[in-house]
Design a protein around this motif. Structure first.
Motif, PDB file in Angstrom:
ATOM      1  N   LYS A   8     -85.078 -52.057  32.406  1.00 34.70           N
ATOM      2  CA  LYS A   8     -83.833 -52.743  32.080  1.00 34.70           C
ATOM      3  C   LYS A   8     -83.599 -52.757  30.572  1.00 34.70           C
ATOM      4  CE  LYS A   8     -81.230 -56.992  32.853  1.00 34.70           C
ATOM      5  NZ  LYS A   8     -81.252 -58.357  33.440  1.00 34.70           N
ATOM      6  N   ASP A   9     -84.646 -52.998  29.804  1.00 29.54           N
ATOM      7  CA  ASP A   9     -84.520 -52.995  28.344  1.00 29.54           C
ATOM      8  C   ASP A   9     -84.064 -51.625  27.840  1.00 29.54           C
ATOM      9  OD1 ASP A   9     -85.288 -55.607  28.280  1.00 29.54           O
ATOM     10  OD2 ASP A   9     -87.347 -55.219  27.649  1.00 29.54           O
ATOM     11  N   CYS A  10     -84.644 -50.563  28.418  1.00 29.02           N
ATOM     12  CA  CYS A  10     -84.228 -49.203  28.028  1.00 29.02           C
ATOM     13  C   CYS A  10     -82.765 -48.956  28.383  1.00 29.02           C
ATOM     14  CB  CYS A  10     -85.102 -48.162  28.719  1.00 29.02           C
ATOM     15  SG  CYS A  10     -86.743 -48.007  28.021  1.00 29.02           S
ATOM     16  N   PHE A  11     -82.349 -49.452  29.542  1.00 32.56           N
ATOM     17  CA  PHE A  11     -80.964 -49.278  29.962  1.00 32.56           C
ATOM     18  C   PHE A  11     -80.008 -49.964  28.988  1.00 32.56           C
ATOM     19  CE2 PHE A  11     -77.145 -50.579  32.217  1.00 32.56           C
ATOM     20  CZ  PHE A  11     -76.775 -49.419  32.873  1.00 32.56           C
ATOM     21  N   GLU A  12     -80.332 -51.185  28.576  1.00 31.67           N
ATOM     22  CA  GLU A  12     -79.470 -51.918  27.663  1.00 31.67           C
ATOM     23  C   GLU A  12     -79.359 -51.204  26.314  1.00 31.67           C
ATOM     24  OE1 GLU A  12     -77.615 -54.365  28.429  1.00 31.67           O
ATOM     25  OE2 GLU A  12     -78.409 -54.721  30.433  1.00 31.67           O
ATOM     26  N   LYS A  13     -80.445 -50.624  25.838  1.00 32.49           N
ATOM     27  CA  LYS A  13     -80.423 -49.914  24.561  1.00 32.49           C
ATOM     28  C   LYS A  13     -79.555 -48.663  24.627  1.00 32.49           C
ATOM     29  CE  LYS A  13     -85.093 -51.390  23.248  1.00 32.49           C
ATOM     30  NZ  LYS A  13     -86.499 -50.932  23.061  1.00 32.49           N
ATOM     31  N   ASP A  14     -79.482 -48.049  25.809  1.00 32.53           N
ATOM     32  CA  ASP A  14     -78.806 -46.761  25.958  1.00 32.53           C
ATOM     33  C   ASP A  14     -77.386 -46.887  26.507  1.00 32.53           C
ATOM     34  OD1 ASP A  14     -79.443 -43.834  25.701  1.00 32.53           O
ATOM     35  OD2 ASP A  14     -78.770 -43.846  27.775  1.00 32.53           O
ATOM     36  N   ARG A  15     -76.952 -48.121  26.778  1.00 33.88           N
ATOM     37  CA  ARG A  15     -75.688 -48.324  27.492  1.00 33.88           C
ATOM     38  C   ARG A  15     -74.504 -47.635  26.811  1.00 33.88           C
ATOM     39  NH1 ARG A  15     -73.860 -52.189  31.155  1.00 33.88           N
ATOM     40  NH2 ARG A  15     -75.824 -53.337  31.046  1.00 33.88           N
ATOM     41  N   GLN A  16     -74.443 -47.641  25.484  1.00 32.38           N
ATOM     42  CA  GLN A  16     -73.294 -47.098  24.766  1.00 32.38           C
ATOM     43  C   GLN A  16     -73.191 -45.576  24.845  1.00 32.38           C
ATOM     44  OE1 GLN A  16     -70.988 -49.191  23.600  1.00 32.38           O
ATOM     45  NE2 GLN A  16     -72.317 -50.842  24.351  1.00 32.38           N
ATOM     46  N   GLN A  17     -74.284 -44.921  25.194  1.00 32.34           N
ATOM     47  CA  GLN A  17     -74.287 -43.467  25.205  1.00 32.34           C
ATOM     48  C   GLN A  17     -74.022 -42.878  26.579  1.00 32.34           C
ATOM     49  OE1 GLN A  17     -77.592 -41.679  22.956  1.00 32.34           O
ATOM     50  NE2 GLN A  17     -78.179 -43.752  22.341  1.00 32.34           N
ATOM     51  N   SER A  18     -73.919 -43.723  27.598  1.00 31.58           N
ATOM     52  CA  SER A  18     -73.746 -43.226  28.958  1.00 31.58           C
ATOM     53  C   SER A  18     -72.559 -43.898  29.632  1.00 31.58           C
ATOM     54  CB  SER A  18     -75.016 -43.457  29.781  1.00 31.58           C
ATOM     55  OG  SER A  18     -76.083 -42.707  29.275  1.00 31.58           O
ATOM     56  N   THR A 196     -72.161 -46.437  49.094  1.00 35.29           N
ATOM     57  CA  THR A 196     -71.329 -46.056  47.951  1.00 35.29           C
ATOM     58  C   THR A 196     -72.004 -44.943  47.172  1.00 35.29           C
ATOM     59  OG1 THR A 196     -70.141 -46.935  46.028  1.00 35.29           O
ATOM     60  CG2 THR A 196     -72.383 -47.717  46.352  1.00 35.29           C
ATOM     61  N   TYR A 197     -71.260 -44.331  46.266  1.00 30.72           N
ATOM     62  CA  TYR A 197     -71.781 -43.368  45.302  1.00 30.72           C
ATOM     63  C   TYR A 197     -71.659 -43.958  43.902  1.00 30.72           C
ATOM     64  CZ  TYR A 197     -71.897 -39.388  48.572  1.00 30.72           C
ATOM     65  OH  TYR A 197     -72.176 -38.525  49.613  1.00 30.72           O
ATOM     66  N   MET A 198     -72.683 -43.740  43.074  1.00 32.23           N
ATOM     67  CA  MET A 198     -72.686 -44.213  41.692  1.00 32.23           C
ATOM     68  C   MET A 198     -73.085 -43.043  40.799  1.00 32.23           C
ATOM     69  SD  MET A 198     -74.819 -47.686  42.581  1.00 32.23           S
ATOM     70  CE  MET A 198     -75.864 -46.753  43.698  1.00 32.23           C
ATOM     71  N   ALA A 199     -72.351 -42.852  39.721  1.00 29.45           N
ATOM     72  CA  ALA A 199     -72.631 -41.750  38.807  1.00 29.45           C
ATOM     73  C   ALA A 199     -73.015 -42.282  37.435  1.00 29.45           C
ATOM     74  CB  ALA A 199     -71.411 -40.839  38.686  1.00 29.45           C
ATOM     75  N   ALA A 200     -74.013 -41.653  36.837  1.00 26.96           N
ATOM     76  CA  ALA A 200     -74.390 -41.907  35.446  1.00 26.96           C
ATOM     77  C   ALA A 200     -74.227 -40.599  34.692  1.00 26.96           C
ATOM     78  CB  ALA A 200     -75.824 -42.400  35.354  1.00 26.96           C
ATOM     79  N   ILE A 201     -73.461 -40.623  33.617  1.00 24.78           N
ATOM     80  CA  ILE A 201     -73.111 -39.395  32.892  1.00 24.78           C
ATOM     81  C   ILE A 201     -73.405 -39.597  31.418  1.00 24.78           C
ATOM     82  CG2 ILE A 201     -71.283 -37.708  32.441  1.00 24.78           C
ATOM     83  CD1 ILE A 201     -69.801 -39.053  34.869  1.00 24.78           C
ATOM     84  N   ARG A 202     -74.031 -38.626  30.803  1.00 25.49           N
ATOM     85  CA  ARG A 202     -74.324 -38.683  29.367  1.00 25.49           C
ATOM     86  C   ARG A 202     -73.036 -38.350  28.613  1.00 25.49           C
ATOM     87  NH1 ARG A 202     -78.775 -41.186  27.082  1.00 25.49           N
ATOM     88  NH2 ARG A 202     -79.039 -40.432  24.965  1.00 25.49           N
ATOM     89  N   ALA A 203     -72.120 -39.311  28.609  1.00 23.84           N
ATOM     90  CA  ALA A 203     -70.809 -39.145  27.974  1.00 23.84           C
ATOM     91  C   ALA A 203     -70.213 -40.531  27.770  1.00 23.84           C
ATOM     92  CB  ALA A 203     -69.888 -38.296  28.851  1.00 23.84           C
ATOM     93  N   THR A 204     -69.118 -40.590  27.043  1.00 20.08           N
ATOM     94  CA  THR A 204     -68.381 -41.839  26.853  1.00 20.08           C
ATOM     95  C   THR A 204     -67.052 -41.739  27.580  1.00 20.08           C
ATOM     96  OG1 THR A 204     -67.252 -41.077  24.848  1.00 20.08           O
ATOM     97  CG2 THR A 204     -69.437 -42.089  24.571  1.00 20.08           C
ATOM     98  N   LEU A 231     -68.691 -30.796  37.884  1.00 17.92           N
ATOM     99  CA  LEU A 231     -68.796 -31.267  36.504  1.00 17.92           C
ATOM    100  C   LEU A 231     -69.867 -30.470  35.762  1.00 17.92           C
ATOM    101  CD1 LEU A 231     -68.065 -33.357  34.310  1.00 17.92           C
ATOM    102  CD2 LEU A 231     -69.857 -34.834  35.270  1.00 17.92           C
ATOM    103  N   THR A 232     -69.513 -29.942  34.621  1.00 19.78           N
ATOM    104  CA  THR A 232     -70.455 -29.220  33.762  1.00 19.78           C
ATOM    105  C   THR A 232     -70.285 -29.728  32.332  1.00 19.78           C
ATOM    106  OG1 THR A 232     -68.854 -27.435  33.352  1.00 19.78           O
ATOM    107  CG2 THR A 232     -70.389 -27.136  35.192  1.00 19.78           C
ATOM    108  N   GLY A 233     -71.247 -29.407  31.493  1.00 15.05           N
ATOM    109  CA  GLY A 233     -71.143 -29.772  30.084  1.00 15.05           C
ATOM    110  C   GLY A 233     -71.690 -31.135  29.745  1.00 15.05           C
ATOM    111  N   PHE A 234     -72.011 -31.942  30.766  1.00 16.61           N
ATOM    112  CA  PHE A 234     -72.565 -33.278  30.550  1.00 16.61           C
ATOM    113  C   PHE A 234     -73.757 -33.474  31.491  1.00 16.61           C
ATOM    114  CE2 PHE A 234     -68.009 -33.670  29.614  1.00 16.61           C
ATOM    115  CZ  PHE A 234     -68.041 -34.246  28.344  1.00 16.61           C
ATOM    116  N   ASP A 235     -74.869 -33.911  30.955  1.00 18.10           N
ATOM    117  CA  ASP A 235     -75.984 -34.288  31.824  1.00 18.10           C
ATOM    118  C   ASP A 235     -75.531 -35.438  32.709  1.00 18.10           C
ATOM    119  OD1 ASP A 235     -77.417 -32.421  30.457  1.00 18.10           O
ATOM    120  OD2 ASP A 235     -78.803 -33.834  29.500  1.00 18.10           O
ATOM    121  N   HIS A 236     -75.843 -35.353  34.000  1.00 18.84           N
ATOM    122  CA  HIS A 236     -75.387 -36.419  34.892  1.00 18.84           C
ATOM    123  C   HIS A 236     -76.273 -36.521  36.121  1.00 18.84           C
ATOM    124  CE1 HIS A 236     -73.246 -32.800  36.444  1.00 18.84           C
ATOM    125  NE2 HIS A 236     -73.480 -33.350  37.632  1.00 18.84           N
ATOM    126  N   MET A 237     -76.212 -37.693  36.749  1.00 17.12           N
ATOM    127  CA  MET A 237     -76.878 -37.907  38.028  1.00 17.12           C
ATOM    128  C   MET A 237     -75.949 -38.691  38.939  1.00 17.12           C
ATOM    129  SD  MET A 237     -79.810 -40.687  36.877  1.00 17.12           S
ATOM    130  CE  MET A 237     -80.703 -40.439  38.399  1.00 17.12           C
TER     131      MET A 237
END
Length: 356
Positions: A8-18, A196-204, A231-237
């Motif tokens: 959770k701590d790692c997620f909070e630190k990275d929230r702005q980048q994803s 449901t489906y949930m996506a996490a994308i290395r983008a803003t 979707l291409t060009g962005f790391d995603h899950m």
């Protein structure tokens, strides 16, 4: 558990980048999701990694070691807020032929878990670890522990949860230097827990509009109703949260399946006393099994008693044979649906064993 806090701590630190997006059901193609919310004592749930793609801009497997993780917190076996961690090493990833991406598709992240009420919290993501030899070996060990914890007979492996969680914490907050590259986190009450489906994308949101995202055949797409492409060009899950009322792993619940098979063997041998003992054993285990919903505890107990009576009668007929099988899954497929059985409430041990 420490692993929950570390991730959770790692997620909070990275929230702005994803970018995190829960996909609108109207933008899902190729799979119909039941909108019914989870019902305590009736539904199970599990989490899938439907689609993940990583570009090779990062030297994965050399400079960075990828690891897919999940952490679920739920009420289980009378233990509120039990944390069940999981992690898988790079063996789940592969290079896509003719492309520059590394992909993983349709990987089950959690075992089938019963919903007993209360809140359910989930974290899932991709960890990026420095490409050090000793970390690769440590990760493989954790992945092996995780595979044992992912077995349908979860209660038999719960002792592994604490050391596995400690290992994940070491990767993230110890001296290993791991970080969260992609991640999803969420908490759900009964009325909120649904397929449901949930996506996490290395983008803003400025780089990619959330309302342009679709799911087509379990793969993340971008575009509109008139035209869309993977979707291409962005790391995603892409994660899929699945609700279900029917288990598909009954025969892997060995503490019930084995005495059931022994019961049928004993009947075939004409050993009624042993058959009754095995039947009682299977019913008692089923009523205490934390892996089962309240509805399924009643379903399996009643189905076992019915099969015992039918098999005992069949012994008097020349048509009885082992071909009838001892498939526990088949036995439950013929039972009344969980939603119907749930109306009868919990089954007491006295009631379950009456008449035997």
């Amino acid at each position: 558990m420490a692993s929950w806090t570390a991730v959770k701590d790692c997620f909070e630190k990275d929230r702005q980048q994803s970018l995190y997006v829960q996909i609108d059901p109207a933008r899902i193609v190729g799979r119909t999701l039941d909108p019914t919310p989870a019902r305590a004592g009736v539904h199970y749930f599990r989490l899938w990694l439907a689609d993940m793609q990583l570009s090779r801009e990062i030297a994965w497997m050399r400079e960075q070691i990828p690891a897919v993780h999940s952490v679920v917190q739920l009420d289980f076996g009378g233990r509120p807020g039990l944390v069940i961690p999981g992690i898988a090493d790079a063996s789940t990833l592969r290079a896509e032929e003719g492309a520059t991406n590394i992909v993983s598709r349709n990987r089950l992240l959690t075992p089938t878990l019963p919903f007993h009420g209360g809140a359910v919290s989930m974290q899932a993501g991709l960890l990026a670890l420095p490409g050090k030899d000793y970390l690769g070996g440590f990760l493989k060990t954790l992945s092996a522990f995780s595979a044992l914890l992912a077995e349908p007979q979860l209660s038999a492996a719960l002792a592994l949860a604490a050391p596995l969680g400690a290992g994940i914490q070491e990767l993230l907050s110890g001296g290993a230097g791991g970080r969260l590259h992609l991640g999803v986190i969420g908490s759900y009450a009964g009325s909120d827990l649904r397929s449901t489906y949930m996506a996490a994308i290395r983008a803003t949101a400025g780089q990619l509009r959330p309302d342009s995202l679709w799911v087509v055949d379990d793969q993340l797409h971008v575009g509109s109703a008139k035209g869309r492409a993977p979707l291409t060009g962005f790391d995603h899950m892409l994660l899929r949260l699945e609700l279900l009322t029917e288990r598909d792993d009954w025969d892997q619940l060995r503490s019930i399946a084995e005495p059931y098979a022994e019961m049928l063997d004993a009947l075939a041998e004409g050993n009624k006393a042993r058959a009754e003992s095995c039947l009682r054993q299977a019913i008692v285990v089923a009523l205490k099994a934390p892996e089962l919903t309240q509805a399924d505890r009643r379903r399996i107990a009643e189905a076992l008693k019915q099969r015992y009576a039918e098999s005992q009668s069949a012994l008097l007929l020349p048509t009885f044979s082992e071909a009838e099988g001892c498939d526990l899954g088949a036995l439950l497929r013929a039972a009344p649906p969980a939603e119907e059985v749930a109306r009868e409430g919990a089954l007491s041990l006295e009631e379950a064993l009456s008449g035997i």
